[in-house]
Structure formats: structure tokens, C-alpha cells
Design an enzyme around this catalytic site. Structure first.
Site, PDB file in Angstrom:
ATOM      1  N   THR A 125       0.816  -1.214   0.000  1.00 15.43           N
ATOM      2  CA  THR A 125       0.000   0.000   0.000  1.00 15.43           C
ATOM      3  C   THR A 125       0.851   1.266   0.000  1.00 15.43           C
ATOM      4  O   THR A 125       1.898   1.330   0.648  1.00 15.43           O
ATOM      5  CB  THR A 125      -0.928   0.011   1.227  1.00 15.43           C
ATOM      6  N   PHE A 155       0.777   2.468   5.991  1.00 16.46           N
ATOM      7  CA  PHE A 155      -0.006   1.541   6.825  1.00 16.46           C
ATOM      8  C   PHE A 155       0.601   0.134   6.824  1.00 16.46           C
ATOM      9  O   PHE A 155      -0.126  -0.863   6.767  1.00 16.46           O
ATOM     10  CB  PHE A 155      -1.462   1.452   6.347  1.00 16.46           C
ATOM     11  N   ILE A 156       1.903   0.030   6.917  1.00 16.45           N
ATOM     12  CA  ILE A 156       2.563  -1.267   6.781  1.00 16.45           C
ATOM     13  C   ILE A 156       2.639  -1.963   8.141  1.00 16.45           C
ATOM     14  O   ILE A 156       3.323  -1.508   9.068  1.00 16.45           O
ATOM     15  CB  ILE A 156       3.969  -1.104   6.171  1.00 16.45           C
ATOM     16  N   GLN A 337     -25.031  -3.437  21.682  1.00 12.25           N
ATOM     17  CA  GLN A 337     -26.442  -3.152  21.961  1.00 12.25           C
ATOM     18  C   GLN A 337     -26.955  -4.010  23.122  1.00 12.25           C
ATOM     19  O   GLN A 337     -27.694  -3.521  23.983  1.00 12.25           O
ATOM     20  CB  GLN A 337     -27.279  -3.426  20.704  1.00 12.25           C
ATOM     21  N   GLU A 364      -6.342  -6.148   3.658  1.00  8.31           N
ATOM     22  CA  GLU A 364      -6.398  -7.303   2.753  1.00  8.31           C
ATOM     23  C   GLU A 364      -7.451  -7.083   1.657  1.00  8.31           C
ATOM     24  O   GLU A 364      -7.989  -8.033   1.098  1.00  8.31           O
ATOM     25  CB  GLU A 364      -6.715  -8.601   3.516  1.00  8.31           C
TER      26      GLU A 364
END
Length: 384
Positions: A125, A155-156, A337, A364
Site C-alpha cells: 500500500t 499503513f505497513i 447493543q 487485505e
């Protein structure tokens, strides 16, 4: 495919006990400090968790995809940080070498990855190339017996800890699409490689990501995975097929943990003089969660078995990843909830899990990318 049921059962039982007795009690510490304690890292090495999916000839356990999926579901029952730390060695940080590496590359790196002495990381990325991996801009220019890499990866996972990086870079600038991409092994400490500051994330404390920056980073040509240019994108896609099944298993494990916590809370908590489980609207949320978890697990084990049998499962892996991760977030929402106001405070684990599992739908390949892969395969192959 389960090769030996007795051995597999013993392995699952051992991992389940480690999760319950060691990892779950450490969840709050990891969340507060953003670090996995060193003693837990050492225990992970002793248990062989770094080499679960690596070939036996290199010191791993050589688990099949189905065997690995079952173990990943057990690891998913606790903070994702623990699985993340060992996950790259078993998945995206090593799979490129396992699948397409040369014999020399395998001998050099896989034994140390399997033992946990080396942490692997997958650098695909970029700031402007996430879902569209074919548009990446990092370059690898051939210079005699070397390549010079320039670019930034974002973002590795495990980048701050990694000893090696599987790096996707464009080796042929004349080819704009995926065919111009090659895969390289870059060792940490190589001049020109720097690690950015750790990202501050919504959740998953203890699982570290950061930028990886290459500035005239010079590596030997022998670090080209497989010794062949132009096939890096294909390598990446094969890596992601396996990774998507693994992440699906983790998501299913997390959903089981959240449902278990919600069920326990609903049994103990009383309203109007009755336990919450007596109310049909609560029962409906519990039933929906159980049903979706069961469906996801069936999908996962079927796709994993097919992969073990040599079938191409790219579309099926996307089906599983899409359904399992979306399901996990629905279970998380229901669990909050059911907890009511208690689900919004950090005294209960569901508050942390609610934030942690949101990432499953992004990495992924986002859910939207999975939809595109599934639809394109359906249109092309017509397999219903």
C-alpha cells in the site's frame, strides 16, 4: 484438509489454552501500553506460533490452509494485536518468498521467520495506491547488479519491528499497469530505508503500523523474488488470496468471542426482574449472530479445503473475506447493543473489540474491492 485429526486437535487445544490463560488476561495491559509484553513474545516463539504456516523443511509446522484457519479462529478470540504480531510471518510477510522465492531466498529467510528471530512485513500500500495496487508509484530501477528503490509505503503492518520487507515496486516504468511490478526482499537497516512514526489508530493497540520510506535504497539484484521481473503483482495477489482466508478466520474467532461475552452479560444482567436473555428481542440478536458466525465458518472451511486441494479460490476467498468481516462488525454492533450503556465504556471488552474489528473490513482489500472481484469473476466465469 486436516492431515492428522489427533495432532490438529492437540494443537488447537494448546492454542486455545494459551489464549485463555495468557493472552486474554493481558488484553488490558496491551490496550493501555500499546505494547505486547516481551515475555508473551518469547512464549509465542517457544510455542512455534511464528512458523505455523511455513514449510516444515524450514522449521515451520507446515499447516494446510484449513489447519491454519482453525488455529487463526482460536487466536481471533483475543486482542487482534497478538495475532497481528505473528500473522505477517505466517502470511503476507513470508508468503511471497514461500510461493515464488528462489531456493536461495527461502534458505536465507524462512528458517528465521519460522523461529520468530526475524519479523517479516509486506509493503504494498502507498499514499495513492491502496485498493488499486496496480497503480503504485514506488520504483525499482536496475543499476548493474543492483536495484535502486524510491517511494513510500503506507499503513505497513509490523514495519517498526520488521527485519525484512516484501516490497512491491515498479521495475518497468514503460508499463503502467500491473505487469510492470516486481517483488523484492529488502532488509531492515539497508541504507536509504527509513521507518516513519507509528500510526495512531482507532483501535488495535499493540499492533503497529507505519510508513516505510525508500530514498535511493540500493539492494542486490539477487533480492528480486523469484529472480524474475514483472510478476510481482501476481505474487501479491497469490499472497492476498491466502491472507484473506486467514483474516476471515480471525474475524470469525473475534465474532465468537464477542457473542460469548454478550451471552454471558445477558444471562447475568437483569431488567424488569428478569435476565436479559429472557427477552425475545435480545434472543433475536443472539440468534442472528450465531447463525451468521456458523455461515461464515462453513464458507471459510470450504474455501480453505478447496485451496488445499489445488483449486483456484481467488473469488471464493473474496466471498469469505467479504462476508466474514462484515458479519464480524454486525456481531460487534449487536454485542454493544446487548450490553447497553455498559457496552460503551471500557470496563467491558466489547468496547475495545467494537473498535478493533472495524479494521477487518479495510485491510487485505476493502469490502468494496471484494465485491468487485466477486462480480468480475461471476461475469467472466459464470460459475454460480
Amino acid at each position: 484438509m486436516i492431515r492428522d485429526q489427533e495432532t490438529q486437535s492437540l494443537l488447537e487445544e494448546g492454542v486455545r489454552r494459551f489464549v485463555s490463560e495468557v493472552l486474554v488476561p493481558a488484553e488490558n495491559e496491551v490496550a493501555e501500553t500499546d505494547e505486547i509484553p516481551q515475555q508473551i513474545r518469547d512464549q509465542m516463539k517457544e510455542l512455534g506460533l511464528f512458523g505455523l504456516a511455513l514449510p516444515e523443511q524450514y522449521g515451520g509446522l507446515g499447516l494446510t490452509m484449513e489447519e491454519e484457519a482453525r488455529i487463526a479462529m482460536e487466536l481471533g478470540r483475543t486482542s487482534p494485536a497478538f495475532r497481528s504480531y505473528i500473522g505477517t510471518n505466517n502470511g503476507i510477510g513470508s508468503s511471497g518468498i514461500v510461493i515464488d522465492g528462489t531456493p536461495e531466498q527461502k534458505e536465507q529467510y524462512l528458517p528465521r521467520l519460522a523461529s520468530g528471530d526475524l519479523i517479516g512485513s509486506f509493503a504494498l500500500t502507498e499514499p495513492e495506491a491502496g485498493s488499486d495496487a496496480g497503480s503504485l508509484r514506488t520504483t525499482a530501477v536496475r543499476d548493474g547488479d543492483h536495484y535502486i528503490i524510491n517511494g513510500t509505503k503506507r499503513f505497513i503492518t509490523n514495519a517498526p519491528h520488521a527485519g525484512i520487507f516484501t516490497v512491491m515496486a515498479r521495475s518497468n516504468p514503460d508499463i503502467k499497469g500491473a505487469s510492470g511490478i516486481s517483488a523484492f526482499i529488502v532488509e531492515a537497516g539497508t541504507p536509504g530505508l527509513t521507518i516513519g512514526k507509528r500510526d495512531k489508530k482507532m483501535g488495535q493497540k499493540g499492533a503497529h503500523t507505519s510508513d516505510v520510506i525508500f530514498e535511493n535504497c540500493r539492494i542486490p539484484a539477487s533480492q528480486l523474488i523469484g529472480g524474475k521481473e514483472g510478476v510481482g503483482f501476481k505474487t501479491a495477489m497469490k499472497v492476498l488470496d491466502k491472507g484473506r482466508l486467514h483474516i476471515s478466520a480471525v474475524a470469525i474467532g473475534a465474532a465468537k468471542r464477542m457473542l460469548s461475552d454478550a451471552l454471558s452479560f445477558a444471562k447475568d444482567r437483569k431488567q424488569f426482574g428478569h435476565p436479559l436473555v429472557d427477552f425475545q428481542l435480545i434472543q433475536g440478536m443472539l440468534a442472528d449472530s450465531k447463525t451468521e458466525i456458523y455461515a461464515a465458518e462453513c464458507m471459510l472451511l470450504d474455501a480453505a479445503s478447496r485451496r488445499d486441494n489445488g483449486e483456484s479460490v481467488s473469488a471464493l476467498a473474496s466471498c469469505v473475506k467479504y462476508f466474514a468481516t462484515e458479519m464480524c462488525c454486525r456481531v460487534a454492533d449487536r454485542a454493544v447493543q446487548i450490553h447497553g450503556g455498559s457496552g460503551y465504556v471500557s470496563e467491558y471488552a466489547i468496547e475495545r473489540f467494537y473498535r478493533d474489528v472495524r479494521l477487518f473490513r479495510l485491510y487485505e482489500g476493502t469490502s468494496q474491492i471484494q465485491q468487485i472481484i466477486i462480480a468480475k469473476d461471476l461475469i467472466k466465469e459464470g460459475n454460480i
